[in-house]
Design an enzyme around this catalytic site. Structure first.
Site, PDB file in Angstrom:
ATOM      1  N   CYS A 171      -1.754   4.935  -5.492  1.00  0.00           N
ATOM      2  CA  CYS A 171      -2.541   4.147  -4.817  1.00  0.00           C
ATOM      3  C   CYS A 171      -2.910   2.768  -5.207  1.00  0.00           C
ATOM      4  CB  CYS A 171      -3.776   4.793  -4.319  1.00  0.00           C
ATOM      5  SG  CYS A 171      -4.957   3.892  -3.209  1.00  0.00           S
ATOM      6  N   THR A 216       0.728  -1.148  -0.113  1.00  0.00           N
ATOM      7  CA  THR A 216       0.088   0.086   0.013  1.00  0.00           C
ATOM      8  C   THR A 216       0.725   1.033   0.178  1.00  0.00           C
ATOM      9  OG1 THR A 216      -1.355   1.394   1.566  1.00  0.00           O
ATOM     10  CG2 THR A 216      -0.309  -0.340   2.530  1.00  0.00           C
TER      11      THR A 216
END
Length: 231
Positions: free
Chosen positions: A196, A83
Site C-alpha cells: 500500500c 495506488t
C-alpha cells in the site's frame, strides 16, 4: 525524457510521495537542476473509497480510465496508477489508452526476485491482501505470497484508511505493524512487500527483520528508468 502520467489522489499523501521520489531520483540520475517530466491527475479519493466499499469496481475503473485518457491527451507517454489497491482495475485503465501502463505489482515482483527471494509477506488494504488481483500477479512471477491472520489484516487496513491516508503517523501503529511483520516472518516470509503506497510513511527498513520492498519507491524507480530509456 518521456512524460510520466500519474493517476493520483488515492490518497494524495502517497501521490505527494510519488512526486517527491520521481523528482529526487531524476536529480540523482541527471544532476543539476533536472526534474521529472510528469503530469498528475488527482481524483477525489472519497468518491473512489465509497465505490471500493460498495464493490462498484467497474465504476471506479471508469473514473480512473477517464483520468488516464486526460493524461494521455496532456502528453503522457507512460502511465502509473499511484495506488496498489486500484490495480484491481488496471486492465480497464490500460485498455482505455494507447500508451503503456507500468503495473506496480510487476515492478515489485522484479525487485523481490532480484534479491533472490521467493516467499514474501504482503501488507496492504484488505482488498489487496485478500483478493487475487494483486497476490495472483505476484504469484505469476513465481512468488509465494503470505498474508497476515484476520486480526492482523484488520489492523493494517484500519491504520491505512483511518490514519495514513489522513497523514497521521503513530508510534503505536508502527509497533502494531512490526508485530504483524514478525508474525509473517515466523511463518516463513523472507521479505515484506509494503503493498500500500501509504505504508512507506510508517514502516522503515529498520522496522523489519527481513528486507522490505517499498512499492511506491520501486514503482517510481522503474518508471524513471522507462522514461529515460531510448525505446
Amino acid at each position: 525524457m518521456k512524460t510520466i502520467g500519474l493517476i493520483g489522489g488515492m490518497s494524495w499523501e502517497s501521490s505527494a510521495e510519488y512526486y517527491r521520489l520521481l523528482n529526487g531520483l531524476t536529480r540523482e540520475r541527471l544532476g543539476g537542476l533536472h526534474s521529472a517530466k510528469c503530469v498528475l491527475y488527482s481524483v477525489d479519493f472519497a468518491e473512489i473509497e465509497r465505490l471500493q466499499v460498495e464493490g462498484r469496481w467497474d465504476e471506479a475503473g471508469a473514473v480512473l480510465a477517464e483520468a488516464a485518457k486526460a493524461l494521455e491527451a496532456a502528453g503522457a507517454e507512460l502511465l502509473l496508477i499511484c495506488t496498489n489497491t486500484m490495480h484491481k482495475v488496471a486492465d480497464q485503465v490500460s485498455s482505455a489508452v494507447g500508451v503503456p501502463l507500468l503495473h506496480l505489482a510487476d515492478t515489485t515482483a522484479e525487485a523481490v526476485r532480484g534479491r533472490g527471494l521467493r516467499r514474501v509477506g504482503l501488507l496492504g488494504t484488505a482488498f489487496t491482501m485478500e483478493q487475487d488481483f494483486y497476490r495472483g500477479r505476484l504469484a505469476d512471477h513465481g512468488l509465494e505470497v503470505l498474508v497476515p491472520e484476520a486480526a492482523g489484516r484488520e489492523t493494517v487496513h484500519r491504520v491505512i484508511y483511518e490514519e495514513l491516508c489522513l497523514g497521521i503517523v503513530r508510534e503505536e501503529s508502527r509497533a502494531a505493524f512490526v508485530t504483524v511483520i514478525e508474525e509473517l516472518v515466523a511463518v516463513g516470509a523472507e521479505g515484506i512487500v509494503l503493498g500500500c503506497t501509504e505504508i512507506e510513511l510508517l514502516i522503515r527498513p529498520q522496522d523489519s527483520p527481513v528486507p522490505v520492498f517499498p512499492t511506491t519507491r520501486l514503482h517510481a524507480e522503474a518508471a524513471l528508468t522507462r522514461a529515460l530509456s531510448a525505446s
